[in-house]
Design an enzyme around this catalytic site. Sequence first.
Site, PDB file in Angstrom:
ATOM      1  N   SER A 404       0.855  -1.277   0.175  1.00  0.00           N
ATOM      2  CA  SER A 404       0.104   0.016   0.022  1.00  0.00           C
ATOM      3  C   SER A 404       0.921   1.381   0.005  1.00  0.00           C
ATOM      4  O   SER A 404       1.381   1.387  -0.838  1.00  0.00           O
ATOM      5  CB  SER A 404      -0.975  -0.031   1.115  1.00  0.00           C
ATOM      6  N   LYS A 429      -0.464  -4.320  -3.407  1.00  0.00           N
ATOM      7  CA  LYS A 429      -1.775  -3.649  -2.989  1.00  0.00           C
ATOM      8  C   LYS A 429      -1.779  -2.208  -3.376  1.00  0.00           C
ATOM      9  O   LYS A 429      -1.173  -1.247  -2.619  1.00  0.00           O
ATOM     10  CB  LYS A 429      -2.001  -3.724  -1.688  1.00  0.00           C
TER      11      LYS A 429
END
Length: 515
Positions: A404, A429
């Site tokens: 992320s 991600k």
Amino acid sequence: MEMVDCSLAASRAPLPLPRRLPVPSRPVLGRAGSGRGCRLLQVRSERRRERPPPAVSERDGGRALGKAAAGLAAAAVVSLTGFAAEPLSPPARAESLTIAFPVSKAREVNRVQRTLVETWGLIRETFVDPTFNHQDWDMRLQQTMVEMFPLKSADAAYGKISGMLSTLGDPFTKLISPKEYQSFRIGSDGNVQGVGVFINREPSSGRLLVMDCIKGGPADRAGIHGGDELVEIDGKSVFGLDGEAAAQRLRGHVGTTVKVKVLDGTESESNGRITQKEVQLSREVINLSPLSTTIISHRSDDGRECKTGYVRLAAFSQTAAAEMESAIKKMEDEGVQSYILDLRNNPGGLVKAGLDVAQMWLDGDETLVNTVDREGNVLPINMVQGHSLTHDPLVVIVNEGSASASEILAGALHDNGRAILVGHRTFGKGKIQSVTELDDGSALFITVAKYLSPALHEIDQVGIQPDIQCTPEMLSLPRAPSLKEDDKATNLEMDSCIMVAEQALEIEKSKGSAS
């Protein structure tokens, strides 16, 4: 903010959208009236219309139902039990849809029915995949409402919503109950209530592994180590749970306890045996500082002192950027000449914090990351007259646990030519999520877009590929002795990735001096 979320078993803050992305509007729910065995809910879209909508017939009511919530079709009364009703006159400045559904005899289930409609409307308007995983999303609402009607408990009703969301094929788009959401929000200011352990689900095996423990925290004191496998929480198996769900079970109020069973990863690696241990942990308030630093000092061949600033960032909390800025300035004052930024096993957190950290290392108006919405539109997020805190050589270390915001930061520094990446391919991600608190106190997480690196490389499900793999075989240059016996620095230098990073810095500095 898939990969499987690597989570802190104490607290994680919601992931806000970048400033340039509009936060999706929230449907307004209200009681519109009642009929025979039905209650009417109104979902109001704030999108404007230029022409009157067509009437909704019984035959195509399902399709038009979804379009209306998205602001694309008629305002109408549609019965989910299969009966049609007369179209309503649309509002002057906004489109609306009134849905009639059978009222559950259980009051708590009826409240979740309202949450179902609210959830469905938000997904309909903003979910990143406009095909909804190639299914009829409007029909899915009808089916779920019918399944929910005979239920007796709110927990079972929430389960039906979760089942509906699972058909989207995106495990990051999910609903958490009011109780879970309060637990999720505990400690968003950096003070957490929990046991002080980072956990992550291993993609290949699905095992929940301890990535790290907060030094001095309950898990650390109980002898839990990185590499241990979490198998039970309070006597219940964690099989099938992702990192966030397991973390929620471990969180709780100060003074309460939780029993965990782990398999000792250290023992299994050293002698092939698996040792199981069960410990009772007391939840505490933990001051979670996401950043730790040290200075690694060496003598160069000509006798000069060389200082490398090592910065480990464990998560992108609200305090991460401020702590990073303070650390860089302090090390600059101490004469540091190069830096290692360690993002290994950093699961992400606040995307804004990741972007703020990136700007501390970059100058000018560089692109930090690109976003791609559900229509395929690419929008760059750029710095505005940025000024780097240092221009010293930088190496960023990543691994499969970096996700992320970690991937966004690594991509920003790499694609803009600011850093060399060392380690292993990141998790992958690259989803943008909105988080909306619903009327009943639950929270809906929706993937609304995806990230691309500044060079337009895919992040989601692909990850960031490092320039150099950090394996012992990569070590070739002789190492200079340390200037002083610093336990922390000495332990770090036994890490093969840090050794490779230092060598990469030496090569980079030699290039600079040669030019």
